[in-house]
Motif scaffolding. Sequence first.
Motif, PDB file in Angstrom:
ATOM      1  N   ILE A  34       0.833  -1.195   0.000  1.00 23.20           N
ATOM      2  CA  ILE A  34       0.000   0.000   0.000  1.00 23.20           C
ATOM      3  C   ILE A  34       0.871   1.250   0.000  1.00 23.20           C
ATOM      4  CG2 ILE A  34      -1.637   1.351   1.355  1.00 23.20           C
ATOM      5  CD1 ILE A  34      -2.861  -1.312   2.242  1.00 23.20           C
ATOM      6  N   TYR A  37       2.517   2.333  -3.384  1.00 25.90           N
ATOM      7  CA  TYR A  37       1.725   2.690  -4.564  1.00 25.90           C
ATOM      8  C   TYR A  37       1.847   4.171  -4.902  1.00 25.90           C
ATOM      9  CZ  TYR A  37      -2.146   2.601  -7.882  1.00 25.90           C
ATOM     10  OH  TYR A  37      -2.923   2.674  -9.011  1.00 25.90           O
ATOM     11  N   GLN A  39       4.010   6.374  -4.752  1.00 29.52           N
ATOM     12  CA  GLN A  39       4.724   7.346  -3.936  1.00 29.52           C
ATOM     13  C   GLN A  39       5.978   7.819  -4.650  1.00 29.52           C
ATOM     14  OE1 GLN A  39       5.194   6.113   0.126  1.00 29.52           O
ATOM     15  NE2 GLN A  39       3.065   6.667   0.465  1.00 29.52           N
ATOM     16  N   GLY A  46       2.328   0.685 -10.075  1.00 29.24           N
ATOM     17  CA  GLY A  46       0.877   0.524 -10.027  1.00 29.24           C
ATOM     18  C   GLY A  46       0.190   1.527 -10.929  1.00 29.24           C
ATOM     19  N   PHE A  49       1.114   0.683 -14.595  1.00 29.07           N
ATOM     20  CA  PHE A  49       0.380  -0.474 -15.107  1.00 29.07           C
ATOM     21  C   PHE A  49      -1.063  -0.093 -15.432  1.00 29.07           C
ATOM     22  CE2 PHE A  49      -2.579  -3.950 -14.217  1.00 29.07           C
ATOM     23  CZ  PHE A  49      -2.269  -4.753 -15.300  1.00 29.07           C
ATOM     24  N   THR A  50      -1.683   0.656 -14.519  1.00 30.12           N
ATOM     25  CA  THR A  50      -3.073   1.064 -14.735  1.00 30.12           C
ATOM     26  C   THR A  50      -3.196   1.889 -16.015  1.00 30.12           C
ATOM     27  OG1 THR A  50      -3.354   1.133 -12.345  1.00 30.12           O
ATOM     28  CG2 THR A  50      -5.047   2.219 -13.664  1.00 30.12           C
ATOM     29  N   ILE A 233       4.451  -6.958  -4.793  1.00 28.59           N
ATOM     30  CA  ILE A 233       3.392  -6.482  -5.681  1.00 28.59           C
ATOM     31  C   ILE A 233       3.981  -5.721  -6.873  1.00 28.59           C
ATOM     32  CG2 ILE A 233       2.951  -4.291  -4.462  1.00 28.59           C
ATOM     33  CD1 ILE A 233       0.033  -6.374  -5.569  1.00 28.59           C
ATOM     34  N   LEU A 236       5.040  -8.122  -9.460  1.00 30.74           N
ATOM     35  CA  LEU A 236       3.899  -8.602 -10.241  1.00 30.74           C
ATOM     36  C   LEU A 236       3.490  -7.563 -11.286  1.00 30.74           C
ATOM     37  CD1 LEU A 236       1.815 -10.163  -7.343  1.00 30.74           C
ATOM     38  CD2 LEU A 236       2.844 -11.410  -9.231  1.00 30.74           C
ATOM     39  N   ARG A 237       3.507  -6.301 -10.869  1.00 28.81           N
ATOM     40  CA  ARG A 237       3.150  -5.231 -11.806  1.00 28.81           C
ATOM     41  C   ARG A 237       4.154  -5.169 -12.952  1.00 28.81           C
ATOM     42  NH1 ARG A 237       1.982  -1.529  -6.609  1.00 28.81           N
ATOM     43  NH2 ARG A 237      -0.252  -1.932  -6.465  1.00 28.81           N
TER      44      ARG A 237
END
Lengths: 299, 200
Positions: A34, A37, A39, A46, A49-50, A233, A236-237
């Motif tokens: 969290i 993300y 920062q 994140g 990727f989005t 995470i 993974l991204r």
Amino acid sequence: MRKYIYALIALLSLATVALATDSQIWGEMRIQNILGYGQEESLKLGVWFTFLQSKYFAWVFLGVLIGVPTVFFLHYKIVGQKVFPHSHKKHYAFNLFHRTIHQVAAVSFMVIIPTGFIIVFGDFFGGGTLVRAAKNLHGIFTIPFAIVIIPMALMWIKEAIFNLEDIKWFMILGGYLSKEKQIINATQFNAGQKMWYWVCVLGGLVMILSGAMMFFMDFKIEMLHNLTGLSHIDMLRASAIIHNVMGFILVAVFFTHIYMAAVAIKGAIHSIITGYVEEEEVKFLHNAWYKKLKEKGKF
Amino acid sequence: MENARMKFYCDESRCIECDGCTIACAEAHELPVGIARRKVITIHEGIPGKEVSTSVACMHCTDAPCEQVCPVDCFYIREDGVVLHDKNKCIGCGYCLYACPFGAPQFPREGIFGSKGAMDKCTMCAGGPLTTNSHHEFELYGQNRIAEGKVPVCAAMCSTKALLVGDAESVSNVIRARVTARGGKGVNSSYGWDKAYKNQ
């Protein structure tokens, strides 16, 4: 071969151990995930990727899916096929081992690539059972490819090393832009084939690894964190981004491979089915190899 | 009249890390072991003055990133801002998790190769696309308390009323009253609030 199987079993059991440990995403690590993300001090994977997945990935895949075959259709219409007589002598270039390894990879690709497209355009297919099945096949058919990729890499690596002649090949794109038959001074594999070899082998490895990360998702391999310096995470991204981008390249070059073998040079595909290459094809398209074979008394 | 915009807010000055919300959620929706739609986390642990506990779940973000990246478009956003998804469409690819700033989407392991099942996340107790309050809906998404006119179970059970849920205006009013009552202290907005709702 046996060593290889042992290594595979070891890897699988390692993966099981990794899966059995505490969650790397929803457990204690969730705080890190969290905090990381978007920062300032993070790579903002994140957010990236989005942005890429929501705006670009599907469109680029659509572009590749339509664009590459369009280019080849135009090539077929304007330049056309190269036709070489198949009545001359033949040379047995691909033995049963070569062909088996190649065919396993070929079948894997025939499943992995269409199912990949179904996942990318999953909304078009309405999601649910069909796309879920595609996702599962996409994963399952990675296993045969993962098994043959190393032998395939090893059996052709000598032929796939680039040399100075390859620059000339790239300058004229192997003579495929003209209708005339030119004598091309290539070895067993020309520069285009070498390019496909490296994209397939290195790109294939990247696809297998990044795909496996996303498939297993919640696993723990400490080494990876130390190596990349990324949180779980974020790895993974990064995998998702790399898997898509590598996908564009791999698919584009794969289409090229199919077109060259099945259409551009009429009947060339038979050489990987029967193992025999045609004298005339070798003479014109792989002249350096032809001379070598001649010296050895082949043909 | 404009639609209400439903939001979560966790008042960090009140959260005592009791985990009541997590348990309430898991029990109310009969979640399988290993799935926790809501989790209490402590950030900056051990740093005096900075350590705070807060309760995180799906924040039902404005312009939800999960909805943007889903390859099968299984998400839908209700008029009141609640972000829901269709588990029958979901293929369990994991993209929503990569996009989520809160790590909210979770994936139960099912099938022979340990492949990921359909994603599970907080529904703000608003069920899913199936017939409201049907057995089927409960099986897949849990209770649909909103349809029954009840408050989502996590906030309802919160012992210190740190966790608030409701339309944005009501939540803001409660927070404003609390801040005024404690003399303007602890004005900092709840962790993730800006990220989820973009200060709207």
